[in-house]
Motif scaffolding. Structure first.
Motif, PDB file in Angstrom:
ATOM      1  N   UNK A 136     -22.465 -73.477 -82.716  1.00  0.00           N
ATOM      2  CA  UNK A 136     -22.230 -72.084 -83.143  1.00  0.00           C
ATOM      3  C   UNK A 136     -21.262 -71.420 -82.162  1.00  0.00           C
ATOM      4  N   UNK A 137     -20.289 -70.622 -82.651  1.00  0.00           N
ATOM      5  CA  UNK A 137     -19.413 -69.893 -81.724  1.00  0.00           C
ATOM      6  C   UNK A 137     -20.248 -68.930 -80.887  1.00  0.00           C
ATOM      7  N   UNK A 138     -20.024 -68.961 -79.562  1.00  0.00           N
ATOM      8  CA  UNK A 138     -20.828 -68.138 -78.647  1.00  0.00           C
ATOM      9  C   UNK A 138     -19.927 -67.222 -77.836  1.00  0.00           C
ATOM     10  N   UNK A 139     -20.355 -65.987 -77.631  1.00  0.00           N
ATOM     11  CA  UNK A 139     -19.606 -65.055 -76.775  1.00  0.00           C
ATOM     12  C   UNK A 139     -18.414 -64.456 -77.490  1.00  0.00           C
ATOM     13  N   UNK A 140     -17.855 -63.435 -76.858  1.00  0.00           N
ATOM     14  CA  UNK A 140     -16.794 -62.668 -77.505  1.00  0.00           C
ATOM     15  C   UNK A 140     -15.540 -63.503 -77.768  1.00  0.00           C
ATOM     16  N   UNK A 141     -15.132 -64.311 -76.747  1.00  0.00           N
ATOM     17  CA  UNK A 141     -13.904 -65.101 -76.942  1.00  0.00           C
ATOM     18  C   UNK A 141     -14.038 -66.024 -78.145  1.00  0.00           C
ATOM     19  N   UNK A 142     -15.119 -66.824 -78.191  1.00  0.00           N
ATOM     20  CA  UNK A 142     -15.282 -67.810 -79.272  1.00  0.00           C
ATOM     21  C   UNK A 142     -15.392 -67.144 -80.636  1.00  0.00           C
ATOM     22  N   UNK A 143     -16.144 -66.028 -80.679  1.00  0.00           N
ATOM     23  CA  UNK A 143     -16.340 -65.364 -81.966  1.00  0.00           C
ATOM     24  C   UNK A 143     -15.032 -64.786 -82.515  1.00  0.00           C
ATOM     25  N   UNK A 144     -14.205 -64.217 -81.635  1.00  0.00           N
ATOM     26  CA  UNK A 144     -12.937 -63.641 -82.086  1.00  0.00           C
ATOM     27  C   UNK A 144     -11.903 -64.739 -82.314  1.00  0.00           C
ATOM     28  N   UNK A 145     -11.811 -65.670 -81.349  1.00  0.00           N
ATOM     29  CA  UNK A 145     -10.777 -66.710 -81.424  1.00  0.00           C
ATOM     30  C   UNK A 145     -10.949 -67.582 -82.665  1.00  0.00           C
ATOM     31  N   UNK A 146     -12.190 -67.866 -83.044  1.00  0.00           N
ATOM     32  CA  UNK A 146     -12.408 -68.757 -84.190  1.00  0.00           C
ATOM     33  C   UNK A 146     -11.851 -68.141 -85.484  1.00  0.00           C
ATOM     34  N   UNK A 147     -11.986 -66.814 -85.592  1.00  0.00           N
ATOM     35  CA  UNK A 147     -11.447 -66.111 -86.776  1.00  0.00           C
ATOM     36  C   UNK A 147      -9.928 -66.243 -86.819  1.00  0.00           C
ATOM     37  N   UNK A 148      -9.283 -65.941 -85.671  1.00  0.00           N
ATOM     38  CA  UNK A 148      -7.820 -66.010 -85.592  1.00  0.00           C
ATOM     39  C   UNK A 148      -7.329 -67.428 -85.858  1.00  0.00           C
ATOM     40  N   UNK A 149      -8.035 -68.413 -85.268  1.00  0.00           N
ATOM     41  CA  UNK A 149      -7.610 -69.807 -85.410  1.00  0.00           C
ATOM     42  C   UNK A 149      -7.701 -70.269 -86.868  1.00  0.00           C
ATOM     43  N   UNK A 150      -8.766 -69.875 -87.557  1.00  0.00           N
ATOM     44  CA  UNK A 150      -8.926 -70.265 -88.952  1.00  0.00           C
ATOM     45  C   UNK A 150      -7.844 -69.598 -89.812  1.00  0.00           C
ATOM     46  N   UNK A 151      -7.517 -68.348 -89.466  1.00  0.00           N
ATOM     47  CA  UNK A 151      -6.504 -67.608 -90.229  1.00  0.00           C
ATOM     48  C   UNK A 151      -5.098 -68.194 -90.044  1.00  0.00           C
ATOM     49  N   UNK A 152      -4.767 -68.536 -88.774  1.00  0.00           N
ATOM     50  CA  UNK A 152      -3.400 -68.975 -88.478  1.00  0.00           C
ATOM     51  C   UNK A 152      -3.239 -70.499 -88.453  1.00  0.00           C
ATOM     52  N   UNK A 153      -4.331 -71.223 -88.239  1.00  0.00           N
ATOM     53  CA  UNK A 153      -4.253 -72.682 -88.108  1.00  0.00           C
ATOM     54  C   UNK A 153      -3.667 -73.109 -86.774  1.00  0.00           C
ATOM     55  N   UNK A 154      -3.508 -72.154 -85.851  1.00  0.00           N
ATOM     56  CA  UNK A 154      -2.900 -72.429 -84.546  1.00  0.00           C
ATOM     57  C   UNK A 154      -3.945 -72.297 -83.424  1.00  0.00           C
ATOM     58  N   UNK A 155      -3.697 -72.955 -82.262  1.00  0.00           N
ATOM     59  CA  UNK A 155      -4.618 -72.783 -81.124  1.00  0.00           C
ATOM     60  C   UNK A 155      -4.621 -71.333 -80.644  1.00  0.00           C
ATOM     61  N   UNK A 156      -5.761 -70.907 -80.053  1.00  0.00           N
ATOM     62  CA  UNK A 156      -5.871 -69.569 -79.477  1.00  0.00           C
ATOM     63  C   UNK A 156      -6.279 -69.733 -78.020  1.00  0.00           C
ATOM     64  N   UNK A 157      -5.566 -69.058 -77.102  1.00  0.00           N
ATOM     65  CA  UNK A 157      -5.839 -69.222 -75.669  1.00  0.00           C
ATOM     66  C   UNK A 157      -5.928 -67.863 -75.006  1.00  0.00           C
ATOM     67  N   UNK A 158      -6.885 -67.725 -74.060  1.00  0.00           N
ATOM     68  CA  UNK A 158      -7.033 -66.431 -73.385  1.00  0.00           C
ATOM     69  C   UNK A 158      -7.869 -66.590 -72.109  1.00  0.00           C
ATOM     70  N   UNK A 159      -7.816 -65.548 -71.278  1.00  0.00           N
ATOM     71  CA  UNK A 159      -8.686 -65.498 -70.106  1.00  0.00           C
ATOM     72  C   UNK A 159      -9.965 -64.799 -70.524  1.00  0.00           C
ATOM     73  N   UNK A 160     -11.091 -65.211 -69.951  1.00  0.00           N
ATOM     74  CA  UNK A 160     -12.339 -64.494 -70.217  1.00  0.00           C
ATOM     75  C   UNK A 160     -13.218 -64.552 -68.978  1.00  0.00           C
ATOM     76  N   UNK A 161     -14.181 -63.633 -68.902  1.00  0.00           N
ATOM     77  CA  UNK A 161     -15.086 -63.619 -67.768  1.00  0.00           C
ATOM     78  C   UNK A 161     -16.516 -63.785 -68.260  1.00  0.00           C
ATOM     79  N   UNK A 162     -17.223 -64.747 -67.672  1.00  0.00           N
ATOM     80  CA  UNK A 162     -18.637 -64.936 -68.019  1.00  0.00           C
ATOM     81  C   UNK A 162     -19.432 -64.901 -66.715  1.00  0.00           C
TER      82      UNK A 162
END
Ligand code: HEC
Length: 218
Positions: A136-162
């Protein structure tokens, strides 16, 4: 000594001296550029973006090689006979209960569990339509990035703090590259129960591979 011999001797001495200078210069250049530390984060010049791409390349290659050269040789795949199978074994989700071998996604997860325990970096398969709860997508990065990735079909990369630790995180699309991806997931009992309206089609993004690289001193 003839004049020609003398001339040859001088030339030889000069050539040796010239090679020695070249060697000295290159040794200096190499020792200056290698820095002092051996940790990836402390080595200038390797961006976390490139490190993530390297890790992803190896993960993808291993999964494809396992599918192509092990699973494809099994005579059975999840209860169905495989026309090109030559080894009397079944690749099945319930491999531990019988004499089967793991599915590629399970092999990937088993590897990630071992690697993640080492504590250098973590990786995982994720999907909004997960069969296994650990995907399951966990945390803010995974939850947001998975949407963008499915929409664009491209990798999504970012910094995050846990929990006070900074990470560079990258998510790479996992696409339905074979008919078996689509048919196995669409008919899986957990998929049918949880996502009865979701029918995967060929080339669709079915999920993604997430890699989290901790950043030192950040
Ligand atoms: C024979 C059945 C089968 C085939 C073929 C198959 N999968 Fe899966 N897949 C599964 C199962 C079962 C899981 C859950 C594995 C686990 O427990 O870790 C899974 C997990 C996944 C996940 C993680 C999310 C989840 O559902 O837990 C993704 C993404 C995924 N598969 C994509 C693919 C892609 C892409 C292909 C084709 C290249 C493929 N699968 C082929 C059965 C299959």
């Amino acid at each position: 000594m003839t004049l020609v011999e003398k001339w040859m001797n001088t030339l030889r001495t000069r050539t040796v001296a010239f090679i020695a200078i070249i060697l000295a210069v290159s040794v200096t250049a190499i020792s200056c550029s290698s820095g002092g530390s051996t940790t990836a984060t402390a080595t200038p010049g390797i961006s976390p973006d490139l490190v993530a791409d390297y890790i992803h390349t190896v993960l993808e290659a291993d999964r494809t090689a396992y599918t192509k050269h092990v699973v494809n040789r099994a005579t059975m795949l999840e209860g169905k006979e495989k026309a090109d199978g030559v080894v009397p074994v079944e690749a099945t989700e319930t491999w531990q209960q019988g004499e089967g071998i793991p599915l590629p996604a399970q092999m990937f997860r088993l590897g990630s569990e071992i690697a993640n325990d080492k504590g250098y970096f973590t990786y995982n398969l994720i999907s909004p339509w997960y069969i296994n709860d650990s995907h399951a997508p966990k945390g803010e990065f995974e939850e947001t990035a998975v949407e963008t990735m499915i929409e664009t079909g491209e990798p999504v990369k970012d910094y995050q703090e846990i929990a006070g630790q900074s990470y560079y995180s990258a998510m790479y699309p996992d696409k339905a590259v074979a008919e078996a991806c689509v048919s196995c997931h669409n008919t899986h009992p957990i998929h049918l129960e949880r996502y009865p309206d979701k029918l995967f089609v060929m080339d669709e993004v079915m999920g993604g591979v997430v890699i989290n690289i901790p950043l030192e001193g950040a």
